[in-house]
Design an enzyme around this catalytic site. Structure first.
Site, PDB file in Angstrom:
ATOM      1  N   ARG A  38       0.827  -1.213   0.000  1.00 37.65           N
ATOM      2  CA  ARG A  38       0.000   0.000   0.000  1.00 37.65           C
ATOM      3  C   ARG A  38       0.861   1.263   0.000  1.00 37.65           C
ATOM      4  O   ARG A  38       0.478   2.282  -0.573  1.00 37.65           O
ATOM      5  CB  ARG A  38      -0.934   0.006   1.201  1.00 37.65           C
ATOM      6  CG  ARG A  38      -2.053  -0.980   1.008  1.00 37.65           C
ATOM      7  CD  ARG A  38      -3.021  -0.947   2.144  1.00 37.65           C
ATOM      8  NE  ARG A  38      -4.189  -1.739   1.819  1.00 37.65           N
ATOM      9  CZ  ARG A  38      -5.025  -2.223   2.717  1.00 37.65           C
ATOM     10  NH1 ARG A  38      -4.827  -2.011   3.994  1.00 37.65           N
ATOM     11  NH2 ARG A  38      -6.062  -2.934   2.343  1.00 37.65           N
TER      12      ARG A  38
ATOM     13  N   LYS B 155     -19.974 -16.325   0.419  1.00 38.04           N
ATOM     14  CA  LYS B 155     -21.396 -16.026   0.600  1.00 38.04           C
ATOM     15  C   LYS B 155     -21.998 -15.252  -0.562  1.00 38.04           C
ATOM     16  O   LYS B 155     -21.412 -14.296  -1.056  1.00 38.04           O
ATOM     17  CB  LYS B 155     -21.572 -15.226   1.889  1.00 38.04           C
ATOM     18  CG  LYS B 155     -21.168 -16.025   3.113  1.00 38.04           C
ATOM     19  CD  LYS B 155     -21.754 -15.513   4.398  1.00 38.04           C
ATOM     20  CE  LYS B 155     -21.458 -14.088   4.659  1.00 38.04           C
ATOM     21  NZ  LYS B 155     -21.680 -13.599   5.991  1.00 38.04           N
TER      22      LYS B 155
ATOM     23  N   GLY C 183     -10.351  -9.007  -1.759  1.00 39.27           N
ATOM     24  CA  GLY C 183      -9.228  -9.541  -0.985  1.00 39.27           C
ATOM     25  C   GLY C 183      -8.757 -10.923  -1.384  1.00 39.27           C
ATOM     26  O   GLY C 183      -7.587 -11.129  -1.681  1.00 39.27           O
TER      27      GLY C 183
ATOM     28  N   GLY D 223     -13.429  -3.428  -0.480  1.00 42.74           N
ATOM     29  CA  GLY D 223     -14.776  -2.895  -0.258  1.00 42.74           C
ATOM     30  C   GLY D 223     -15.120  -1.779  -1.230  1.00 42.74           C
ATOM     31  O   GLY D 223     -16.233  -1.721  -1.766  1.00 42.74           O
TER      32      GLY D 223
END
Ligand code: AMP
Length: 396
Positions: free
Chosen positions: A35, A198, A354, A377
């Site tokens: 990052r 999910k 991720g 996200g």
């Protein structure tokens, strides 16, 4: 709109929001500096154009006030090394300390501010706090894609204090370029591959993609909600009983939109969720009682790989199985390899989220795909068609 490439930074102080939320070990050493590296093109551009840089970021989730393990002072040396410039550190991000240090800052120098989240005003999007940050500099640059979906003081609110001098950094620019290429002008055929545990996390993105893609591949744990909805036997595989209706709705929407919805036809089933479990290969809708599906099977891998290899635009989010365990990684590895191959033949491939990023790195293929997103996200929300506060604050 101003751009980082053309803006004249000479003698200007640039307040740059970066995402330096990096992992630190118990000795406060950085264990993954990706990052920080990702922000370097922006930082170097400003310094090389005769400006100075004031860096602000969050790190971790401090509860209230200062916590040693979340202090950005641990990053000073490494940031300086990567930037090839001196880095001063302000022990607070707001108030007299950074104000005086900013006043003394010279062109070519960097000032790193202490963790923004040591003040609760940051996450609350407090205006006064944002104005305090803004008072440190002449121009605002947002390069923190990972937090662009948050309406925090430093990611969104601060921009209003720079009505004429706000812009994206190179990282956000390239993230937006890749995502817009996929969402707005995909070369056809366009294939999206959705996996992960999910279906509930991915419903909105699947809905949005169904208006755009030619092929939608479903894999991973979310497969079983679709298979059960269609009446298949899924044994003890992961399932979201309350999402069976939504699965049927998505199947129907795909049919109406003429999107080829590709579900696995076979899978590797295990007698327990364990790296050493006994395994067998079974049709996807015939998982024996007590067994659970943990990866897609050979026939599915072959078919999905073929679809990917024939695609011109590819979006991948989420693994095809429990790729962290060797026995259940073939599906994810196969998809990763097919994407790399399609890319070498000229397709545009975007990997985000991720776990698919972790997978592409595990198989050493990140250099062989077109773009690997840095924001899990934020990327998901953008792909869902939402307006991200950090993007809107600059684009308007
Ligand atoms: P997500 O964060 O939703 O993208 O899910 C990623 C996780 O899903 C990974 O850690 C995988 O191990 C897990 N996963 C993938 N396939 C399955 C499966 N068939 N059953 C249970 N977990 C799975």
């Amino acid at each position: 709109m101003k751009t980082i490439e053309t803006f004249d930074f000479k003698k200007k102080k640039a307040l740059v929001r970066v995402d330096f939320n990096v992992p630190l070990n118990s000795n406060f050493e950085i264990t993954d500096d990706n990052r920080i590296k990702a922000a370097m093109p922006t930082i170097k551009k400003i310094l090389n154009s005769g400006g100075s840089v004031i860096l602000m970021s969050h790190l971790g989730r401090p509860k209230s006030g200062f916590e040693e393990k979340f202090s950005l002072k641990h990053l000073v040396k490494h940031v300086s090394k990567l930037a090839g410039a001196p880095v001063k550190f302000a022990s607070d991000c707001i108030g007299n300390v950074p104000m005086e240090m900013s006043r003394d800052l010279k062109p070519g120098e960097i000032l790193l501010l202490e963790n923004l989240r040591f003040h609760k005003e940051e996450e609350k999007g407090n205006e006064e706090f944002a104005e305090g940050l803004a008072s440190l500099a002449d121009v605002y640059v947002n390069d923190a894609f990972g937090t662009a979906h948050r309406a925090h003081a430093s990611t969104a609110i601060v921009a209003k204090f720079f009505p004429d001098n706000k812009m994206f950094g190179y990282l956000i620019e390239s993230e937006l370029k890749s995502m817009d290429k996929v969402l707005r002008e995909p070369s056809k055929p366009f294939t999206a591959i959705m996996g992960g545990a999910k279906v509930s996390d991915k419903i909105l993105i699947i809905e949005n993609l169904l208006d755009r893609v030619d092929n939608l591949v479903i894999g991973g744990g979310m497969t079983y909600t679709f298979i059960k909805a269609r009446g298949g036997d899924i044994g003890s595989s992961i399932v979201e009983e309350d999402k069976l209706d939504i699965a049927l709705h998505l199947i129907e929407k795909a049919r109406k939109k003429n999107v080829k919805l590709i579900l696995p036809v076979d899978n590797i089933v295990a007698d327990k969720f364990d790296a050493e479990a006994s395994v067998q290969e079974k049709p996807i809708d015939k998982v024996p009682d007590g067994w659970l599906g943990l990866d897609i099977g050979k026939e599915s891998i072959n078919h999905i790989s073929e679809v990917i290899r024939d695609s011109k635009t590819i979006l991948w989010n989420g693994p095809m199985g429990v790729f962290e365990m060797e026995k259940f990684e073939a599906g994810t590895k196969g998809v990763a390899m097919a994407i790399a191959e399609a890319t070498s033949r000229g397709a545009f491939s975007l990997i985000g989220g991720g776990d698919s990023v972790a997978a592409i790195n595990k198989y050493d293929l990140s250099a062989k795909v077109s773009y690997v997103s840095t924001g899990g996200g934020a990327m998901l929300e953008y792909m869902e068609g939402k307006e991200l506060p950090g993007i809107k604050a600059i684009r308007g």
